[in-house]
Structure formats: structure tokens, C-alpha cells
Design a protein around this motif. Structure first.
Motif, mmCIF file in Angstrom:
data_model
loop_
_atom_site.group_PDB
_atom_site.id
_atom_site.type_symbol
_atom_site.label_atom_id
_atom_site.label_comp_id
_atom_site.label_asym_id
_atom_site.label_seq_id
_atom_site.Cartn_x
_atom_site.Cartn_y
_atom_site.Cartn_z
ATOM 1 N N LEU A 182 -13.966 39.138 18.282
ATOM 2 C CA LEU A 182 -12.546 39.485 17.385
ATOM 3 C C LEU A 182 -11.918 40.589 18.300
ATOM 4 N N GLY A 183 -10.601 40.165 18.429
ATOM 5 C CA GLY A 183 -9.644 40.951 19.429
ATOM 6 C C GLY A 183 -9.465 39.928 20.638
ATOM 7 N N LEU A 184 -8.337 39.364 20.721
ATOM 8 C CA LEU A 184 -8.182 38.475 21.856
ATOM 9 C C LEU A 184 -6.851 39.279 22.983
ATOM 10 N N GLY A 185 -7.120 40.658 23.142
ATOM 11 C CA GLY A 185 -6.188 41.086 24.202
ATOM 12 C C GLY A 185 -6.679 40.510 25.526
ATOM 13 N N LEU A 186 -6.335 41.175 26.740
ATOM 14 C CA LEU A 186 -6.587 40.855 27.921
ATOM 15 C C LEU A 186 -7.940 40.722 28.137
ATOM 16 N N MET A 187 -8.650 41.766 27.636
ATOM 17 C CA MET A 187 -10.393 41.860 27.623
ATOM 18 C C MET A 187 -10.891 41.014 26.542
ATOM 19 N N VAL A 193 -13.232 32.604 17.602
ATOM 20 C CA VAL A 193 -12.439 33.857 17.967
ATOM 21 C C VAL A 193 -11.378 34.090 16.912
ATOM 22 N N TRP A 194 -11.075 35.203 16.807
ATOM 23 C CA TRP A 194 -9.940 35.694 15.839
ATOM 24 C C TRP A 194 -9.306 36.727 16.619
ATOM 25 N N ASN A 195 -7.885 36.628 16.371
ATOM 26 C CA ASN A 195 -7.136 37.967 16.794
ATOM 27 C C ASN A 195 -5.960 38.127 15.748
ATOM 28 N N ARG A 196 -5.633 39.508 15.647
ATOM 29 C CA ARG A 196 -4.818 39.994 14.514
ATOM 30 C C ARG A 196 -3.446 39.179 14.444
ATOM 31 N N GLY A 198 -1.595 33.117 17.896
ATOM 32 C CA GLY A 198 -1.019 32.643 19.260
ATOM 33 C C GLY A 198 -1.707 32.936 20.544
ATOM 34 N N LYS A 199 -2.858 33.861 20.347
ATOM 35 C CA LYS A 199 -3.482 34.198 21.725
ATOM 36 C C LYS A 199 -4.600 33.479 21.974
ATOM 37 N N ALA A 200 -4.906 32.517 21.004
ATOM 38 C CA ALA A 200 -6.247 31.784 21.224
ATOM 39 C C ALA A 200 -6.156 30.430 22.021
ATOM 40 N N VAL A 205 -10.977 45.622 20.649
ATOM 41 C CA VAL A 205 -9.638 46.041 20.438
ATOM 42 C C VAL A 205 -9.218 47.317 21.070
ATOM 43 N N SER A 206 -8.115 47.720 20.608
ATOM 44 C CA SER A 206 -7.295 48.615 21.452
ATOM 45 C C SER A 206 -8.182 50.035 21.411
ATOM 46 N N ASP A 207 -8.467 50.642 20.340
ATOM 47 C CA ASP A 207 -9.024 51.829 20.142
ATOM 48 C C ASP A 207 -9.979 52.042 18.737
ATOM 49 N N THR A 234 -9.515 53.539 16.040
ATOM 50 C CA THR A 234 -8.586 53.221 14.742
ATOM 51 C C THR A 234 -8.709 51.659 14.633
ATOM 52 N N ALA A 235 -8.560 50.978 15.743
ATOM 53 C CA ALA A 235 -8.297 49.641 15.387
ATOM 54 C C ALA A 235 -9.735 48.995 15.062
ATOM 55 N N VAL A 236 -10.731 49.834 15.521
ATOM 56 C CA VAL A 236 -12.151 49.083 15.054
ATOM 57 C C VAL A 236 -12.380 49.477 13.563
ATOM 58 N N HIS A 237 -12.009 50.664 13.186
ATOM 59 C CA HIS A 237 -11.887 51.312 11.946
ATOM 60 C C HIS A 237 -11.403 50.266 10.825
ATOM 61 N N ASP A 238 -10.148 50.197 11.188
ATOM 62 C CA ASP A 238 -9.227 49.117 10.306
ATOM 63 C C ASP A 238 -10.195 47.695 10.175
ATOM 64 N N LEU A 239 -10.548 47.165 11.138
ATOM 65 C CA LEU A 239 -11.435 46.043 11.195
ATOM 66 C C LEU A 239 -12.496 46.252 10.414
ATOM 67 N N ASN A 268 -19.621 46.454 20.020
ATOM 68 C CA ASN A 268 -18.495 46.968 20.009
ATOM 69 C C ASN A 268 -18.027 47.394 21.503
ATOM 70 N N LEU A 269 -17.208 46.491 22.284
ATOM 71 C CA LEU A 269 -16.753 46.963 23.452
ATOM 72 C C LEU A 269 -15.380 47.330 23.752
ATOM 73 N N THR A 270 -15.116 48.142 22.570
ATOM 74 C CA THR A 270 -13.803 49.120 22.740
ATOM 75 C C THR A 270 -14.188 50.288 23.020
ATOM 76 N N VAL A 291 -19.838 49.576 27.265
ATOM 77 C CA VAL A 291 -18.651 50.172 28.020
ATOM 78 C C VAL A 291 -18.735 48.918 28.961
ATOM 79 N N ILE A 292 -17.449 48.568 29.054
ATOM 80 C CA ILE A 292 -17.127 47.510 30.168
ATOM 81 C C ILE A 292 -16.547 48.302 31.581
ATOM 82 N N LEU A 293 -17.441 48.369 32.564
ATOM 83 C CA LEU A 293 -16.856 48.923 33.770
ATOM 84 C C LEU A 293 -16.260 47.748 34.749
ATOM 85 N N ALA A 294 -15.381 47.158 34.406
ATOM 86 C CA ALA A 294 -14.923 46.103 35.002
ATOM 87 C C ALA A 294 -13.273 45.761 34.433
ATOM 88 N N VAL A 295 -12.543 44.839 35.059
ATOM 89 C CA VAL A 295 -11.394 44.345 34.763
ATOM 90 C C VAL A 295 -11.801 42.969 34.244
HETATM 91 N N1 LIG Z 1 -8.337 45.764 30.152
HETATM 92 C C1 LIG Z 1 -9.205 46.390 30.986
HETATM 93 O O1 LIG Z 1 -9.236 46.252 32.191
HETATM 94 C C2 LIG Z 1 -10.351 47.105 30.205
HETATM 95 C C3 LIG Z 1 -11.498 47.399 31.095
HETATM 96 C C4 LIG Z 1 -12.410 48.137 30.457
HETATM 97 C C5 LIG Z 1 -12.363 48.371 29.025
HETATM 98 N N2 LIG Z 1 -11.214 47.890 28.449
HETATM 99 C C6 LIG Z 1 -11.290 48.238 26.802
HETATM 100 O O2 LIG Z 1 -11.195 46.939 26.094
HETATM 101 C C7 LIG Z 1 -10.277 47.233 25.105
HETATM 102 C C8 LIG Z 1 -9.351 46.059 24.708
HETATM 103 O O3 LIG Z 1 -8.416 46.431 25.981
HETATM 104 P P1 LIG Z 1 -7.471 45.300 26.318
HETATM 105 O O4 LIG Z 1 -7.128 45.480 27.888
HETATM 106 O O5 LIG Z 1 -7.977 43.925 25.961
HETATM 107 O O6 LIG Z 1 -6.115 45.537 25.611
HETATM 108 P P2 LIG Z 1 -4.781 44.808 25.001
HETATM 109 O O7 LIG Z 1 -4.766 43.498 25.956
HETATM 110 O O8 LIG Z 1 -3.803 45.776 24.766
HETATM 111 O O9 LIG Z 1 -5.613 44.104 23.466
HETATM 112 C C9 LIG Z 1 -5.819 44.873 22.457
HETATM 113 C C10 LIG Z 1 -6.257 44.007 21.375
HETATM 114 O O10 LIG Z 1 -6.546 45.020 20.295
HETATM 115 C C11 LIG Z 1 -5.756 44.422 18.944
HETATM 116 N N3 LIG Z 1 -5.607 45.199 18.059
HETATM 117 C C12 LIG Z 1 -5.202 46.439 18.160
HETATM 118 N N4 LIG Z 1 -5.034 47.065 16.772
HETATM 119 C C13 LIG Z 1 -5.523 46.162 15.928
HETATM 120 C C14 LIG Z 1 -5.992 46.479 14.597
HETATM 121 N N5 LIG Z 1 -5.600 47.596 14.083
HETATM 122 N N6 LIG Z 1 -6.744 45.633 14.077
HETATM 123 C C15 LIG Z 1 -7.273 44.366 14.842
HETATM 124 N N7 LIG Z 1 -6.806 44.158 16.014
HETATM 125 C C16 LIG Z 1 -6.021 45.176 16.757
HETATM 126 C C17 LIG Z 1 -4.686 43.596 19.568
HETATM 127 O O11 LIG Z 1 -4.326 42.682 18.579
HETATM 128 P P3 LIG Z 1 -2.943 42.085 18.788
HETATM 129 O O12 LIG Z 1 -2.622 40.765 19.520
HETATM 130 O O13 LIG Z 1 -2.658 41.551 17.271
HETATM 131 O O14 LIG Z 1 -1.956 43.279 18.764
HETATM 132 C C18 LIG Z 1 -5.338 42.986 20.776
HETATM 133 O O15 LIG Z 1 -6.139 41.997 20.525
HETATM 134 C C19 LIG Z 1 -9.715 48.803 25.239
HETATM 135 O O16 LIG Z 1 -10.512 49.669 24.123
HETATM 136 C C20 LIG Z 1 -9.892 48.935 26.519
HETATM 137 O O17 LIG Z 1 -10.078 50.237 27.011
HETATM 138 C C21 LIG Z 1 -10.179 47.209 28.852
#
Ligand SMILES: NC(=O)c1ccc[n+]([C@@H]2O[C@H](COP(=O)([O-])OP(=O)(O)OC[C@H]3O[C@@H](n4cnc5c(N)ncnc54)[C@H](OP(=O)(O)O)[C@@H]3O)[C@@H](O)[C@H]2O)c1
Length: 319
Positions: free
Chosen positions: A24-29, A46-49, A52-54, A82-84, A86-91, A110-112, A137-141
Motif C-alpha cells: 500500500l503506497g506507491l511513492g518512490l519507495m 499494489v494500491w496507491n491513493r 496511475g502509479k502502478a 506512505v509519507s508519514d 498521519t497517512a498511516v493513520h488515515d489508511l 509498516n515501512l513508513t 526502518v529502511i536505511l537505503a534509497v
Molecule cells: N525515498 C527514500 O529514499 C526513503 C528512504 C527511507 C525511508 N523512506 C520513507 O518511506 C516513506 C515513503 O517515502 P517515499 O520516498 O516513497 O515518498 P513519496 O514518493 O512522497 O510517496 C508518498 C506516498 O504516500 C502516499 N500517501 C500520502 N498521504 C497518504 C494518505 N493520506 N493516504 C494514502 N496514501 C498517502 C502517496 O500517495 P499519492 O501518490 O496519492 O500522493 C505516495 O504513494 C516515507 O516515510 C519515507 O520517510 C524513504
């Protein structure tokens, strides 16, 4: 493997390397995590809010779900990124509203990024729904996910970790570890490592500013800085032993010797018009250790200054 509404009923097979996973959550990570599960052969839903990201993941074989509850129903291992908080809470609210027992028999990973308190709160919510919870916790890009370079650490019930360890190893092939049963431990380790990272980087940036004021490029300083970082890293194991034992024999240099050099750093910074905030902080902490009678101890004695809250303004001035 028997799967009933996503929950595997044959416990002996739960750790199979082809366990279904929901992401759940298809941001960069999140996209990197789902891609790694797919490459390792896990049926991945997979699911994203925002739709178009899948697309790329679907091309690679992922099933896309129209809702988070649909994704959760497809797997007993549910990964959230997901981002933070609050987003986990919403989910979690959304899953609960769809079906209060949706997480029953499942393990939510939960890897948020978040705090230890937030991890414990999420664990309590999952437990109330009859599910397990691992905080990670993810210690990586994202680019390192699924390779030996990635480090992903988990806390929560060991049984939940062990049940899904083979699947979780798809994300960090060489560095997947369980830190302990306290759900907050992963987030605490994350904060500790980030604090370390910023301290090292701030030391480098302050040094670059100092040398820059004398016309030396940061690129010229970088090799010496990198070498010095490695030297300091070599001291950590001995200092850790001293901290754990609570005794700080100065086999290398006393705190008093360090303090003399700290004074040079502050003096040089002021002379060159460079910020003295970082040297002042270091000197303040060392000064307190000196006042506590630890001038002859090793640098590791400073841990005692970090163990307590900073003194109030009046107390600090009195020292
Ligand atoms: N990127 C890194 O290098 C890295 C490294 C270590 C840890 N992390 C951690 O991984 C987590 C995600 O990072 P990311 O880089 O993937 O961020 P990101 O690219 O900004 O993606 C954020 C994701 O959260 C979703 N989201 C935000 N609010 C939401 C809500 N209320 N309900 C459902 N989904 C919601 C977004 O959905 P939408 O597409 O709909 O906006 C998106 O899929 C963060 O906690 C970050 O600290 C990241």
C-alpha cells in the motif's frame, strides 16, 4: 499454500518464498519495494491513493487493487509505505471502516518513517483488529532496494518476523534484521542513525566552510574528511565497550586534550568569520563533563552529558 481470503491457512508454508504480498503506497519507495517483491517471485498486489502509479509494476506482473481493502484481502503480508504517520493513520481508519476484522490473521509491516511512540500506537491498533505488526526502518534509497546495499531493520513480535523473513529478505538481501520485540526499536534506531549522519555531515560542512574561508575547495578537503571519518569509525567499538561498562579509561587521549583542540576550532572559526555554533555546542558539552570531574576520562565520557536533558538557561550560565 492454502489461501483463504488472502490469509494463509497452512502455517507451515507461511514462510514460503512465494508468499503473496500487498503493498500500500506507491511513492518512490513503495514502487521500489513492490518491484523487489515481484523480482523475488512474490505474487504482489499494489494500491496507491492516486491512480496511475502502478503502470510499470503492472507490466512487471503486479495485480493492481482498486482500494486498500481489496489489496489487503489479497495477502497475509501487508506492507505499508506512505509519507508519514498521519497517512498511516488515515489508511488504518479506512481499513477499519471497511471491515474491523480485515487485519485479523495478517501481519502489517509498516515501512513508513515515524517515531517509536507512533510505531507502538500502530501496533496496538493492529492488535485490536487481531493482526500482527512489524515496524520497519529502511536505511537505503529506493535504487538500493532488493540489493545487498539495502539495510532494512524490523521490530515487533519475533514470530511475525520469522514467519515472513524470507519475503522480507527480498527487500534487503544481505541486511535484514530483527531488533527486538518492542515495536518502537526500529524507529529509535532510525533516529539514532540519522543523528549520527547529521553530526558527521555537519562536521564535514563546518570543516568545508572553515577551509573555504582560506581558499581551499571542499573537493580538496573531501578525501581527508572521508579518511578521518573511517578512522573515527574504528574507535566506536572500544568506546561502546566503555559506555556499556560505565568506565572511560583514556587510553588514547583525555577529554582535557580534546578541549584544548576544541578551543582552537572555535578560535579559528571566529577568526575566519565562520559560524561558531557547532564548536560552541561541542565545547559546552565537554565543559560540563570537565566540571563533573571527567577531564582525565576518554571522549566517551561525554555520553553522560547526552543522557540527560539540556540544563535550563540559568543553570547553563552558572556553569
Ligand atoms: N525515498 C527514500 O529514499 C526513503 C528512504 C527511507 C525511508 N523512506 C520513507 O518511506 C516513506 C515513503 O517515502 P517515499 O520516498 O516513497 O515518498 P513519496 O514518493 O512522497 O510517496 C508518498 C506516498 O504516500 C502516499 N500517501 C500520502 N498521504 C497518504 C494518505 N493520506 N493516504 C494514502 N496514501 C498517502 C502517496 O500517495 P499519492 O501518490 O496519492 O500522493 C505516495 O504513494 C516515507 O516515510 C519515507 O520517510 C524513504
Amino acid at each position: 499454500m492454502k489461501v483463504q481470503d488472502g490469509v494463509m491457512t497452512d502455517k507451515s508454508n507461511e514462510s514460503a518464498k512465494d508468499a503473496p504480498v500487498a503493498v500500500l503506497g506507491l511513492g518512490l519507495m513503495g514502487r521500489a519495494l513492490a518491484g523487489a517483491f515481484l523480482r523475488a517471485g512474490h505474487p504482489t498486489t499494489v494500491w496507491n491513493r492516486t491512480p496511475g502509479k502502478a503502470a510499470e509494476l503492472a507490466d512487471a506482473g503486479a495485480r493492481t487493487a482498486a482500494s486498500p481493502e481489496e489489496a489487503v484481502r489479497a495477502a497475509a503480508l501487508v506492507v505499508v509505505c506512505v509519507s508519514d504517520h498521519t497517512a498511516v493513520h488515515d489508511l488504518l481508519d479506512r481499513l477499519d471502516a471497511a471491515d474491523p476484522a480485515l487485519l485479523a490473521g495478517r501481519v502489517l509491516v509498516n515501512l513508513t518513517s515515524g517515531t517509536a511512540a507512533q510505531a507502538r500506537e500502530n501496533a496496538a491498533r493492529a492488535a485490536a483488529a487481531g493482526g500482527g505488526y512489524l515496524d520497519g526502518v529502511i536505511l537505503a534509497v529506493p535504487q538500493a532496494i532488493g540489493t545487498p546495499e539495502a539495510v532494512v531493520l524490523y521490530s515487533g513480535a519475533r514470530a511475525d518476523f520469522e514467519r515472513y523473513e524470507p519475503a522480507l529478505r527480498s527487500l534487503a538481501t544481505d541486511a535484514t534484521a530483527h531488533l527486538g520485540e518492542d515495536h518502537g526499536l526500529a524507529a529509535l534506531h532510525d533516529s539514532a542513525v540519522l543523528g549520527l549522519m547529521w553530526s558527521v555531515l555537519n562536521g564535514f560542512l563546518h570543516g568545508a566552510a572553515l577551509l573555504g574561508a582560506a581558499g581551499v575547495d571542499a573537493s580538496a578537503f573531501a578525501p581527508l574528511a572521508a579518511r578521518s571519518t573511517v578512522t573515527v569509525a574504528g574507535w566506536l567499538a572500544d568506546y561502546a565497550g566503555q559506555i556499556d561498562a560505565g568506565t572511560y579509561p583514556a587510553d588514547d587521549a583525555t577529554l582535557e586534550t580534546h578541549i584544548a583542540a576544541m578551543d582552537h576550532l572555535a578560535e579559528e572559526s571566529a577568526a575566519l568569520g565562520v559560524s561558531t555554533e557547532l564548536p560552541d555546542l561541542v565545547r559546552t558539552l565537554a565543559g560540563r563533563a570537565l566540571a563533573a570531574g571527567q577531564g582525565g576520562a576518554s571522549y566517551a565520557a561525554l555520553v553522560e552529558q547526552f543522557r540527560r536533558p539540556a540544563p535550563a538557561a540559568g543553570e547553563a550560565a552558572a556553569e
